[in-house]
Each structure stands twice: as C-alpha cells, then as structure tokens.
Design an enzyme around this catalytic site. Structure first.
Site, mmCIF file in Angstrom:
data_model
loop_
_atom_site.group_PDB
_atom_site.id
_atom_site.type_symbol
_atom_site.label_atom_id
_atom_site.label_comp_id
_atom_site.label_asym_id
_atom_site.label_seq_id
_atom_site.Cartn_x
_atom_site.Cartn_y
_atom_site.Cartn_z
ATOM 1 N N TYR A 262 36.567 27.333 -10.022
ATOM 2 C CA TYR A 262 36.323 26.241 -11.132
ATOM 3 C C TYR A 262 36.834 26.475 -12.402
ATOM 4 O O TYR A 262 36.183 27.440 -12.911
ATOM 5 C CB TYR A 262 34.891 25.705 -11.240
ATOM 6 C CG TYR A 262 34.631 24.460 -12.033
ATOM 7 C CD1 TYR A 262 35.419 23.338 -11.962
ATOM 8 C CD2 TYR A 262 33.505 24.502 -12.886
ATOM 9 C CE1 TYR A 262 34.890 22.373 -12.674
ATOM 10 C CE2 TYR A 262 33.172 23.553 -13.565
ATOM 11 C CZ TYR A 262 33.944 22.452 -13.586
ATOM 12 O OH TYR A 262 33.713 21.397 -14.290
ATOM 13 N N GLY B 26 -6.197 -7.930 15.484
ATOM 14 C CA GLY B 26 -6.693 -9.342 16.178
ATOM 15 C C GLY B 26 -7.330 -8.798 17.672
ATOM 16 O O GLY B 26 -6.755 -7.848 18.367
ATOM 17 N N LYS C 24 8.545 -0.759 2.812
ATOM 18 C CA LYS C 24 7.877 0.051 3.645
ATOM 19 C C LYS C 24 8.712 0.496 4.958
ATOM 20 O O LYS C 24 8.701 1.689 5.184
ATOM 21 C CB LYS C 24 6.642 -0.834 4.196
ATOM 22 C CG LYS C 24 6.092 0.067 5.302
ATOM 23 C CD LYS C 24 4.502 -0.886 5.564
ATOM 24 C CE LYS C 24 4.515 -1.899 6.381
ATOM 25 N NZ LYS C 24 3.052 -2.327 6.775
ATOM 26 N N ARG D 55 0.804 -1.183 0.189
ATOM 27 C CA ARG D 55 0.047 -0.164 -0.005
ATOM 28 C C ARG D 55 0.643 1.386 -0.039
ATOM 29 O O ARG D 55 0.300 2.469 -0.080
ATOM 30 C CB ARG D 55 -1.037 -0.015 1.324
ATOM 31 C CG ARG D 55 -2.339 -0.844 1.116
ATOM 32 C CD ARG D 55 -3.101 -0.883 2.155
ATOM 33 N NE ARG D 55 -2.699 -1.904 3.161
ATOM 34 C CZ ARG D 55 -3.241 -1.710 4.474
ATOM 35 N NH1 ARG D 55 -4.041 -0.789 4.902
ATOM 36 N NH2 ARG D 55 -2.701 -2.576 5.315
ATOM 37 N N ALA E 183 31.061 43.508 -1.212
ATOM 38 C CA ALA E 183 29.941 42.827 -1.838
ATOM 39 C C ALA E 183 30.071 42.284 -3.102
ATOM 40 O O ALA E 183 30.842 43.087 -3.866
ATOM 41 C CB ALA E 183 28.945 44.129 -1.737
#
Ligand code: UD1
Ligand code: CA
Length: 489
Positions: A396, A149, A24, A17, A389
């Site tokens: 890279y 049960g 699960k 489900r 700033a």
C-alpha cells in the site's frame, strides 16, 4: 404423501423481548438465521409452495426470506391480530399470487424454532395424512407447560380443543401436553374454517387453534402427535433462550460429526456451524470454531483455539491457533501458531504460514514457506520459495494497493521489505535487511543495506563506567585510539 403441500411460516410478530433492532427471526445461531433453519427444514419436504407471513420489520425479513427461497410467496400482515389472522392473510396472498388453488395439506410452522428438523415435519405430515384428519397438532409433553396452548382430550383420548394459557381453567393449566404451534390442515377445511375463526377470547386475538373446535363441531377428525424431541419446537423469545438453543444446536451438530468419523477432543468448546462440511478422520482440538461454509478434508488437524470462517482446508493439513477467513489451505500445509489468514489467501500443498504471519490476497505456492513474523499482502509466491523472517510485503503506497510477485525456489533473507509493485525472479535471493524497490532478475542476489562500519573502542569511550564498557574491557577490547572506523575488509 399427497402430492400437494403448502407450508405457511409465521414470522410477523415483533419479538420485543429480544430488545434488538434486528428482528427476532433474523437472529443467528449455528451460522444461519432462525428462520433460515426453519426454511431449511421446510425445504426438505419439497413443498409445492412456501408462504412466509411477514409484518414487523418486513423490510428486513422479506428480502432475507427471498434470498434463501426466491420462490417463496410473501404475505404481509400489517397488524398482528393473531395466528388465525396470520394464516388467513397467507391464504389470501396465496390465492392472489398462485395460479392453482391451495389443495392437499397445509402445514403451519413458526419462523423462530431453529432446531426443527425436516425429518420431523416429514413424519408429522405423513401421520396427518394417514389419519385423514382435518387438523393435526404436533404436540409435546413438557415439564413446564406455562405459556403454551394445552391439548384438551376427552375420556377416549380424542383431542377436543386447544386452550390457550390465558383462557385455561386450573384443571386445563395442569395439562402437560402442549401445542408446539406446528399444525397440519386439510386445505379444503382450512380455507373454509379460517373465515370462521373469531377473536372472542382473553387476548382478543384470532386464534388459529380455534380451528380444532370448528373441526370437531363439523364431525371431522382432529389428531395430535406428540414429538419426543421438544427442543425442535422450541422458540427463542429472548437472548437467554437464543443462547440455550444455540448451545443445543451446536451439541447436535458436533455429535453428528463425531458419529460421522470426526475426532473432537472437547465438544464443549468446539463450535461447528450448520453448513460446515468435515471429512472422516478430521481431528478438532479444543477451543475451535468452524464457521460459515468451511470445508475440511480428511486427516486434517485443526486447533487448538482456531477460528476458520468460509475456509477450505486440504487433507492432512495442520492448522494451529489461527484465525482464518475465506482462505484456502492446501493439503499437508501447516499454519500457525498465531497466524492471521485474511480473505483470498491461498496456501499451496505442503506450504507453510508460520507464527505471527498475516496474509491477504496472497497466493503462496506448493511447498513455499513464510515461516515467521511477516505480512504478505497482494502477493504471489512461487513454489518452493522461502521467505525470510520478518518480511513485509509493502502493498500500500498510501493511495493504491500493488502486487508483489516472487518466483519459484527463491530464497529471501530476514527483515526484507518488498515495495510493490515489484517482481523477484525464479531462483533469486536477497540479503538480510534488503529493501527491494526494483525487480530482481532470476538467479540474482539483491542487497540494499549499506556496508557495515565498526567503530573500535566505542563502548569504553562513550559508555565509560557502565556494565557495557566493563564487559567490553573484560573481553579484551582496547580503548578507542581514535574515532576512525576500523578499515573495511
Ligand atoms: C401460539 C399458540 C399456542 C402454542 C404456542 C407455541 C395460538 C393461538 N397459540 O401461542 O397454542 O402453544 O404458539 O409456541 O396459535 N404470529 C404472526 N402474526 C400474528 C401472531 C403471531 O405472524 O398475528 C407469529 C409470531 O411471530 C410467532 C408465532 O406466530 O412466530 C406464534 O405467535 P405467538 O403470539 O407467540 O403465539 P403464542 O401466544 O406463543
Ligand atoms: Ca410464542
């Protein structure tokens, strides 16, 4: 408590489900898998041995259990023929893989009840042992017993049987005391009884719960102990239940931290995972998620709208509208708003990472500041340095990453690019718009932008009749005498 305790965790069922490629019990809430929460609770009992029964997608579940609990015994249940069969498979695996025989108490739990607490298991095992029962049931009284049960008791209140929903008559279905699924057994009784459990029932499964009838037939004691907090035994079968359990788990974690001295302005929008650690007098503002192994020291204020995963926040730090992962924020440091701290960011005491700043692999020293609109990757910034700033640490080159080192007490100006690998010395500076490609010695000022030229009267000659030209004229600007630039000073 007896000195021997074996815990069997059932986790072989499919959990269809969930409609998921993830098994699960591996679905996560509160920062751990469901079975991870169960194993944590089980671990608090310090059992002699833990056996996990795996079946469906055991190539996912087995390694996960091993990672969390390397000493666990894994029992493989090829076909899911019922809880009784699962326990039999576990006992067989234990007999095969253990030196000593299973003795004392055997506790059976399920892998999908994430709110289960160690203290509850401890209490239950103690009750079971005190009652000298062959079988004990952790029961619960619920509003809607559908699917469970039912615990059938006789006039004296003694437990007679557990009857599964599909096998129950109308009277039995009306019973609201249910089997949580957590059972305790005398090991000697279980080892014998499990071979006698049959599958003559509505589902054609081997029911572990039939052990109750077998104990009764043998004149042995069966006991049921109702747990007040039924959330603890609730399983998640679908994602709606998973979310409900997740919210309840979070509510409990947040409550616990508030009781331990953390101020949480809005518990509803605050998410704290199970392994997070908070100190007294931490304040958490609305919309904040503290995830993974995040640790926050006293007097720190986090949020609003902040997500920190596996982060360390020092005492008195302030973190506003920030997304951080694997970052260390020093004491009294300030971060945000709108900062993105990527892995291996280390901000020193009293340092600052300000608005619209992204950092990664960046060590920013005590009192150093990167206040505005910058990218700081693969960098080391010395203490007391101020980065202007709009500075980009260009780490890279399209092929490889390189590091930039900025020394102590440096003052770099706005709109700089530091082309790595490059070093800027202690006390050095840069001019606005500088592209630093070569090392800057300590104390030097690096300037790379070309000299500025002004072309007088440009607006009137090139933009005649526009508001720009009109404004220039109104300010007394003359028309261009020539195209020649004004001489430099
Ligand atoms: C079981 C109990 C029921 C109880 C309920 C609580 C039995 C016969 N019934 O019913 O009394 O009220 O749990 O939730 O025990 N599993 C295996 N192998 C199997 C079958 C099940 O590992 O062959 C595992 C499942 O993955 C699951 C757990 O055991 O975690 C319970 O199995 P499930 O089939 O859901 O039992 P219920 O019918 O819910
Ligand atoms: Ca179930």
């Amino acid at each position: 408590m007896t000195d021997q305790l074996t815990v069997i965790v059932l986790a072989a069922g499919g959990g269809t489900r969930m409609k998921s490629k993830t098994m699960k019990v591996l679905h996560r809430i509160g920062g751990r898998s469901m079975i991870g929460h169960v194993l944590d609770a089980v671990g608090r009992l310090e059992p002699t041995c833990v056996c996990a029964v795996v079946g469906h997608q055991r190539e996912q579940v087995g390694p996960h259990v091993r990672e969390l609990l390397p000493e666990a015994v894994l029992a493989v249940q090829e076909e899911q023929l019922g809880t009784g069969h699962a326990v039999r498979v576990a006992l067989d695996a234990l007999a095969e893989q253990q030196v000593a025989a299973v003795a004392g108490t055997v506790l059976v739990a399920y892998g999908d009840t994430p709110l289960l607490q160690g203290a509850t298991l401890q209490w239950f095992a103690a009750q079971h042992e005190a009652a000298q029962a062959a079988v004990s049931i952790l029961s619960g009284v619920v509003e809607k017993p559908v699917g469970y049960g039912r615990i059938v008791r006789d006039e004296e209140g003694e437990v007679v049987a557990i009857v599964e929903e599909k096998d129950a008559n109308a009277d039995q279905r009306a019973i609201r005391e249910i089997n949580s699924g957590i059972l305790a057994f005398d090991a000697g009784f279980l080892t014998d009884a499990i071979t006698r459990v049959g599958n003559d029932n509505a589902k054609g499964e081997y029911y572990l719960t039939d052990a109750v009838g077998l104990a009764r037939d043998a004149g042995l004691t069966v006991a049921a102990f109702p747990v007040d907090d039924v959330w603890q035994t609730e399983g998640a079968n679908d994602r709606v239940q998973l979310a409900a359990l997740g919210r309840e788990l979070n509510r409990r974690i947040v409550d616990r931290w508030m009781r331990d001295g953390v101020t949480v302005l809005d518990p509803e929008t605050t998410w704290i995972e199970a392994d997070v650690v908070l100190a007294e007098d931490v304040t958490i503002l609305p919309g904040t998620q503290l995830l993974g192994t995040t640790v926050v020291a006293e007097d720190a204020v986090i949020g609003p709208d902040t997500t920190l995963e596996d982060c360390e926040v020092g005492a008195g730090a302030r973190v506003v509208r920030t997304h951080g992962q694997l970052a260390v924020i020093g004491e009294r440091a300030t971060v945000g708003p709108f900062s993105y701290l990527r892995p291996n960011t280390v901000l020193g005491a009293g340092g600052k990472i300000g608005a619209f700043v992204e950092t990664k692999n960046a060590e920013i020293g005590d009192g150093a500041k990167v206040p505005h609109l910058s990218y700081v990757g693969d960098a080391e910034i010395g203490e007391g340095t101020n980065i202007g700033a709009g500075t980009i640490f260009a780490n890279y080159d399209g092929v490889e990453k390189h590091r930039t080192k900025v020394g102590k007490q440096a003052r770099t100006a706005s709109n700089n690019t530091f082309v790595a690998p490059v070093t800027i010395g202690d006390g050095a500076g840069t001019g606005a718009g500088t592209v630093v490609r070569r090392d800057v010695p300590p104390g030097a000022l690096a300037v790379s932008a070309g000299q500025q030229r002004n072309l007088p009267g440009w607006a009137q000659s090139k933009r005649a009749g526009t508001p720009q030209a009109d404004a220039a004229a109104a300010a007394g600007a003359g028309a261009a005498a020539s195209e020649k630039p004004e001489p430099e000073d």
